[in-house]
Design a protein around this motif. Sequence first.
Motif, PDB file in Angstrom:
ATOM      1  N   MET A  92      24.491  -0.963  45.243  1.00 51.56           N
ATOM      2  CA  MET A  92      23.178  -0.893  44.623  1.00 51.56           C
ATOM      3  C   MET A  92      22.829   0.533  44.229  1.00 51.56           C
ATOM      4  O   MET A  92      22.179   0.757  43.223  1.00 51.56           O
ATOM      5  N   ASN A  93      23.274   1.492  45.037  1.00 50.60           N
ATOM      6  CA  ASN A  93      23.027   2.894  44.688  1.00 50.60           C
ATOM      7  C   ASN A  93      23.725   3.259  43.388  1.00 50.60           C
ATOM      8  O   ASN A  93      23.162   3.979  42.546  1.00 50.60           O
ATOM      9  N   GLU A  94      24.943   2.730  43.201  1.00 47.27           N
ATOM     10  CA  GLU A  94      25.676   3.006  41.963  1.00 47.27           C
ATOM     11  C   GLU A  94      24.965   2.374  40.770  1.00 47.27           C
ATOM     12  O   GLU A  94      24.880   2.975  39.690  1.00 47.27           O
ATOM     13  N   ALA A  95      24.444   1.160  40.945  1.00 47.01           N
ATOM     14  CA  ALA A  95      23.717   0.493  39.870  1.00 47.01           C
ATOM     15  C   ALA A  95      22.429   1.241  39.544  1.00 47.01           C
ATOM     16  O   ALA A  95      22.040   1.352  38.374  1.00 47.01           O
ATOM     17  N   GLU A  96      21.761   1.774  40.556  1.00 47.61           N
ATOM     18  CA  GLU A  96      20.547   2.554  40.346  1.00 47.61           C
ATOM     19  C   GLU A  96      20.848   3.810  39.525  1.00 47.61           C
ATOM     20  O   GLU A  96      20.114   4.148  38.585  1.00 47.61           O
ATOM     21  N   THR A  97      21.940   4.479  39.856  1.00 45.73           N
ATOM     22  CA  THR A  97      22.332   5.684  39.107  1.00 45.73           C
ATOM     23  C   THR A  97      22.685   5.331  37.669  1.00 45.73           C
ATOM     24  O   THR A  97      22.293   6.028  36.731  1.00 45.73           O
ATOM     25  N   ALA A  98      23.424   4.226  37.488  1.00 43.83           N
ATOM     26  CA  ALA A  98      23.800   3.799  36.141  1.00 43.83           C
ATOM     27  C   ALA A  98      22.564   3.469  35.315  1.00 43.83           C
ATOM     28  O   ALA A  98      22.468   3.828  34.134  1.00 43.83           O
ATOM     29  N   ALA A  99      21.585   2.797  35.923  1.00 49.09           N
ATOM     30  CA  ALA A  99      20.352   2.458  35.211  1.00 49.09           C
ATOM     31  C   ALA A  99      19.582   3.714  34.818  1.00 49.09           C
ATOM     32  O   ALA A  99      18.997   3.783  33.732  1.00 49.09           O
ATOM     33  N   ALA A 100      19.587   4.704  35.694  1.00 48.38           N
ATOM     34  CA  ALA A 100      18.887   5.954  35.395  1.00 48.38           C
ATOM     35  C   ALA A 100      19.533   6.683  34.224  1.00 48.38           C
ATOM     36  O   ALA A 100      18.852   7.342  33.432  1.00 48.38           O
TER      37      ALA A 100
END
Length: 281
Positions: A1-9
């Motif tokens: 989820m942290n990786e997805a959050e970074t990708a979304a940012a």
Amino acid sequence: MNEAETAAANGGLEAALPVLRRLTQDEFAVVLARVSNDFPVLRDVLPVYPSAEIQRAWAGNSDFKLLQQTVMFSHVCERFYTRHRGQAPKGARILDYGCGWGRLIRQMLYFSDPDALFGADPWQKSLEHCKTLRVPGTVVQIDYRPQALPHPIEDIDLGFAFSVMTHIGERNTAEILRAVRAATAPGGLFVFTIRPREYWAARAEVLGNEKVTEMLRQHDEEGVAFLPSGASQNAGSSEYGESSFVVEKVKDLAVDAGWHFSGTEWLLIDPYQLIVCLYKD
């Protein structure tokens, strides 16, 4: 989820989706429904889940049970697609006919990006909810009795209509089958639900035994039973109500519209929805 959050940012929803698709379909659905406040960027780019009241108004259930029904239907669509096309519908052009507030079309983000997702609904209120809830894809208004689907709904690989034919009669069903087929690519599929005969007995307490007996007679003798509910009680059309179909009747309507019949599935969690799959040469 942290990786997805970074990708979304860094790149918005389209950048986060490839990361989120590493989850299972079930996990993906839970994230869409209940993204944690610990991931504020994801929360801001993913579709918004509506209130329990809105969920029930369109789907009859809400929250976890409705989420289960959503995911299980998505699994069935994937199975039918894989059976016919030899692969999951990744990157497919997908149509949610009768999309409501976008319950199912958002789950299709598991397979395709928003530019390949299409929703269609005749009710203006559904379109308003889709806009407010940031439902992905192109969502358009259609006629209750469609002669054709509007641009850009074309070359569809996978179309589905959950609990649409359960509310309309033979004539309207035939019109939808023809309109969707015209917008479907060669080799494409259309998956939809119908009510079985057993549905009417489950409605006896509301409708009364006399009306249920009449509906069962229609079902057995005509292959379809339709009980209109009146425009004041539905989405604004006198063509709306409750219906059931004999599978052989659906086959005949499908063949008349140019489809081929593939088969049916049934889910224990939703026993009064029989799932039908058609395909186009």
